[in-house]
Design an enzyme around this catalytic site. Structure first.
Site, PDB file in Angstrom:
ATOM      1  N   ASN A  10       0.858  -1.185   0.000  1.00 48.71           N
ATOM      2  CA  ASN A  10       0.000   0.000   0.000  1.00 48.71           C
ATOM      3  C   ASN A  10       0.893   1.234   0.000  1.00 48.71           C
ATOM      4  O   ASN A  10       1.495   1.558   1.023  1.00 48.71           O
ATOM      5  CB  ASN A  10      -0.900  -0.037   1.246  1.00 48.71           C
ATOM      6  CG  ASN A  10      -1.769   1.201   1.374  1.00 48.71           C
ATOM      7  OD1 ASN A  10      -1.821   2.028   0.462  1.00 48.71           O
ATOM      8  ND2 ASN A  10      -2.452   1.332   2.501  1.00 48.71           N
ATOM      9  N   TRP A  11       0.952   1.881  -1.143  1.00 46.07           N
ATOM     10  CA  TRP A  11       1.852   3.036  -1.275  1.00 46.07           C
ATOM     11  C   TRP A  11       1.266   4.297  -0.645  1.00 46.07           C
ATOM     12  O   TRP A  11       1.930   5.333  -0.585  1.00 46.07           O
ATOM     13  CB  TRP A  11       2.173   3.290  -2.756  1.00 46.07           C
ATOM     14  CG  TRP A  11       2.993   2.195  -3.389  1.00 46.07           C
ATOM     15  CD1 TRP A  11       3.486   1.071  -2.776  1.00 46.07           C
ATOM     16  CD2 TRP A  11       3.418   2.123  -4.758  1.00 46.07           C
ATOM     17  NE1 TRP A  11       4.193   0.306  -3.680  1.00 46.07           N
ATOM     18  CE2 TRP A  11       4.166   0.931  -4.909  1.00 46.07           C
ATOM     19  CE3 TRP A  11       3.241   2.935  -5.878  1.00 46.07           C
ATOM     20  CZ2 TRP A  11       4.731   0.533  -6.131  1.00 46.07           C
ATOM     21  CZ3 TRP A  11       3.796   2.551  -7.092  1.00 46.07           C
ATOM     22  CH2 TRP A  11       4.542   1.368  -7.206  1.00 46.07           C
ATOM     23  N   LYS A  12       0.010   4.245  -0.243  1.00 49.52           N
ATOM     24  CA  LYS A  12      -0.659   5.406   0.375  1.00 49.52           C
ATOM     25  C   LYS A  12      -0.484   6.644  -0.520  1.00 49.52           C
ATOM     26  O   LYS A  12      -0.440   6.499  -1.746  1.00 49.52           O
ATOM     27  CB  LYS A  12      -0.142   5.622   1.804  1.00 49.52           C
ATOM     28  CG  LYS A  12      -0.259   4.327   2.629  1.00 49.52           C
ATOM     29  CD  LYS A  12      -0.024   4.500   4.096  1.00 49.52           C
ATOM     30  CE  LYS A  12      -0.178   3.150   4.804  1.00 49.52           C
ATOM     31  NZ  LYS A  12      -0.034   3.250   6.255  1.00 49.52           N
ATOM     32  N   HIS A  95      -9.504   1.194   5.298  1.00 51.43           N
ATOM     33  CA  HIS A  95      -8.197   1.395   5.939  1.00 51.43           C
ATOM     34  C   HIS A  95      -8.365   2.331   7.135  1.00 51.43           C
ATOM     35  O   HIS A  95      -9.190   3.253   7.104  1.00 51.43           O
ATOM     36  CB  HIS A  95      -7.201   1.980   4.930  1.00 51.43           C
ATOM     37  CG  HIS A  95      -5.793   1.924   5.426  1.00 51.43           C
ATOM     38  ND1 HIS A  95      -5.297   2.838   6.333  1.00 51.43           N
ATOM     39  CD2 HIS A  95      -4.796   1.048   5.187  1.00 51.43           C
ATOM     40  CE1 HIS A  95      -4.036   2.521   6.611  1.00 51.43           C
ATOM     41  NE2 HIS A  95      -3.711   1.440   5.932  1.00 51.43           N
ATOM     42  N   GLU A  97      -6.704   4.736   8.108  1.00 50.28           N
ATOM     43  CA  GLU A  97      -6.530   6.162   7.779  1.00 50.28           C
ATOM     44  C   GLU A  97      -7.814   6.733   7.180  1.00 50.28           C
ATOM     45  O   GLU A  97      -8.144   7.900   7.410  1.00 50.28           O
ATOM     46  CB  GLU A  97      -5.320   6.325   6.842  1.00 50.28           C
ATOM     47  CG  GLU A  97      -4.020   6.094   7.612  1.00 50.28           C
ATOM     48  CD  GLU A  97      -2.895   5.476   6.813  1.00 50.28           C
ATOM     49  OE1 GLU A  97      -2.927   5.491   5.569  1.00 50.28           O
ATOM     50  OE2 GLU A  97      -1.959   4.953   7.452  1.00 50.28           O
ATOM     51  N   GLU A 165      -4.974  -4.798  10.768  1.00 50.33           N
ATOM     52  CA  GLU A 165      -3.929  -3.783  10.947  1.00 50.33           C
ATOM     53  C   GLU A 165      -4.212  -3.006  12.234  1.00 50.33           C
ATOM     54  O   GLU A 165      -5.001  -2.047  12.218  1.00 50.33           O
ATOM     55  CB  GLU A 165      -3.946  -2.796   9.773  1.00 50.33           C
ATOM     56  CG  GLU A 165      -3.691  -3.434   8.416  1.00 50.33           C
ATOM     57  CD  GLU A 165      -3.208  -2.419   7.396  1.00 50.33           C
ATOM     58  OE1 GLU A 165      -2.162  -2.666   6.805  1.00 50.33           O
ATOM     59  OE2 GLU A 165      -3.859  -1.372   7.219  1.00 50.33           O
ATOM     60  N   GLY A 171       2.782   2.376  10.717  1.00 46.99           N
ATOM     61  CA  GLY A 171       3.732   3.465  10.520  1.00 46.99           C
ATOM     62  C   GLY A 171       4.504   3.863  11.764  1.00 46.99           C
ATOM     63  O   GLY A 171       5.130   4.919  11.798  1.00 46.99           O
ATOM     64  N   SER A 211       3.768  -2.029  10.295  1.00 43.66           N
ATOM     65  CA  SER A 211       5.228  -2.061  10.455  1.00 43.66           C
ATOM     66  C   SER A 211       5.835  -3.396  10.021  1.00 43.66           C
ATOM     67  O   SER A 211       6.775  -3.886  10.646  1.00 43.66           O
ATOM     68  CB  SER A 211       5.616  -1.704  11.893  1.00 43.66           C
ATOM     69  OG  SER A 211       5.163  -0.401  12.221  1.00 43.66           O
ATOM     70  N   GLY A 232       3.027  -1.245   4.247  1.00 47.14           N
ATOM     71  CA  GLY A 232       2.991   0.186   3.948  1.00 47.14           C
ATOM     72  C   GLY A 232       4.371   0.692   3.574  1.00 47.14           C
ATOM     73  O   GLY A 232       4.858   0.468   2.474  1.00 47.14           O
ATOM     74  N   GLY A 233       5.036   1.327   4.521  1.00 46.18           N
ATOM     75  CA  GLY A 233       6.314   1.988   4.265  1.00 46.18           C
ATOM     76  C   GLY A 233       7.341   1.125   3.535  1.00 46.18           C
ATOM     77  O   GLY A 233       7.999   1.598   2.599  1.00 46.18           O
TER      78      GLY A 233
HETATM   79  P1  13P Z   1       3.191   0.437   7.615  1.00 43.84           P
HETATM   80  O1  13P Z   1       3.683  -0.870   7.039  1.00 43.84           O
HETATM   81  O2  13P Z   1       3.910   1.634   7.096  1.00 43.84           O
HETATM   82  O3  13P Z   1       3.099   0.362   9.094  1.00 43.84           O
HETATM   83  O4  13P Z   1       1.676   0.623   7.093  1.00 43.84           O
HETATM   84  C1  13P Z   1       0.795  -0.433   7.201  1.00 43.84           C
HETATM   85  C2  13P Z   1      -0.428  -0.099   6.455  1.00 43.84           C
HETATM   86  O5  13P Z   1      -1.177   0.778   6.848  1.00 43.84           O
HETATM   87  C3  13P Z   1      -0.703  -0.840   5.216  1.00 43.84           C
HETATM   88  O6  13P Z   1      -1.997  -0.601   4.764  1.00 43.84           O
END
Ligand code: 13P
Length: 254
Positions: A10-12, A95, A97, A165, A171, A211, A232-233
């Site tokens: 997920n590149w957000k 998600h 967010e 999650e 993050g 993470s 994510g990251g």
């Molecule tokens: P991180 O891997 O950056 O913690 O993000 C997880 C995430 O929200 C994937 O959708």
């Protein structure tokens, strides 16, 4: 029940179109033959069409990070299922967010899941408790409650993917302990079996997100109750993301 492992990145809200194209090409070069693992990247909307061209003949599939549940109309800034369907196999819905920053409720997410299935998209439904809810001993109840409310009147389920999650692990670099994740996965699996019967409930893949890195992937994926990861990251680094995919192939296919 053998479920195909799935690794999704997920590149957000990261990458311009040209950065997204470069990153997708680097991932494509790096994965080599990680057979037996489904590979998905979730770029921003504007990069879906160009990445579709780059990845067309590849084993990497695309997901959108969100969509609206109405088919079309006066919904400024929104994107419908039929707009993303030509490019995407999957769509991330719910998600944390979206829930926290944009106020999405379980009811809205439920409408989106129904609309996604109607359009032939496979939803990746995200669930997770806050730190306060975990500290209060309410993690299992929160997550199973989100599951039940997001799946009201959802009959088509075998293509559904669920990503657990925990909000406090996203993050932050504070990834959830294996036992905590396994406890939630077992509760989700039991809830799905209760809703859809053991056979159908068993087909649904359960991913962990929060993470995830190349360092901790193997310990999560060596658990039979964890079918993959929503990254994510670490998915913005082609080396790290391709390492995660290869680790998934090694751990799950032995
Ligand atoms: P991180 O891997 O950056 O913690 O993000 C997880 C995430 O929200 C994937 O959708």
């Amino acid at each position: 029940m053998k479920r195909t492992p799935l690794i999704a990145g997920n590149w957000k809200m990261n990458t311009t179109v040209s950065e997204a194209c470069s990153l997708a090409r680097a991932i494509l070069t790096g994965i080599e033959s990680a057979d037996g693992v489904e590979k998905v990247i979730c770029p921003p909307f504007v990069s879906l069409a160009p990445l579709y061209e780059i990845l067309a003949a590849s084993p990497i599939k695309l997901a959108a990070q969100n969509m609206y549940f109405r088919p079309k109309g006066a919904f400024t800034g929104e994107v419908s299922a039929s707009m993303i369907k030509p490019f995407c196999s999957y769509v991330i819905l719910g998600h944390s967010e979206r829930r926290q920053i944009f106020g999405e409720s379980n009811e809205i997410i439920n409408s989106k899941i129904i609309a996604a299935f109607e359009a032939g998209l496979k939803p990746i439904l995200c669930l997770g408790e806050s730190l306060e809810q975990r500290k209060a001993g309410k993690a299992v109840d929160t997550v199973t409650g989100q599951l039940l409310n997001c799946l009201v009147n959802v009959r088509q389920t075998s293509e559904l993917v669920i990503a657990y999650e925990p909000v406090w692990a996203i993050g932050t670099g504070v990834n959830a302990a294996i036992e905590e994740v396994c406890q939630i996965m077992e509760a989700l699996r039991a809830a799905l079996a209760g809703m859809y019967g053991t056979g159908t409930g068993d087909e649904i893949r359960l991913l962990y997100g929060g993470s995830v890195t190349a360092e901790n992937t193997a310990s999560y994926l060596s658990q039979p109750v964890i079918d993959g990861a929503l990254v994510g990251g670490a998915s913005l680094d082609s080396n790290q993301f391709t390492t995660i995919i290869k680790l998934a192939a090694a751990v799950k296919n032995t």
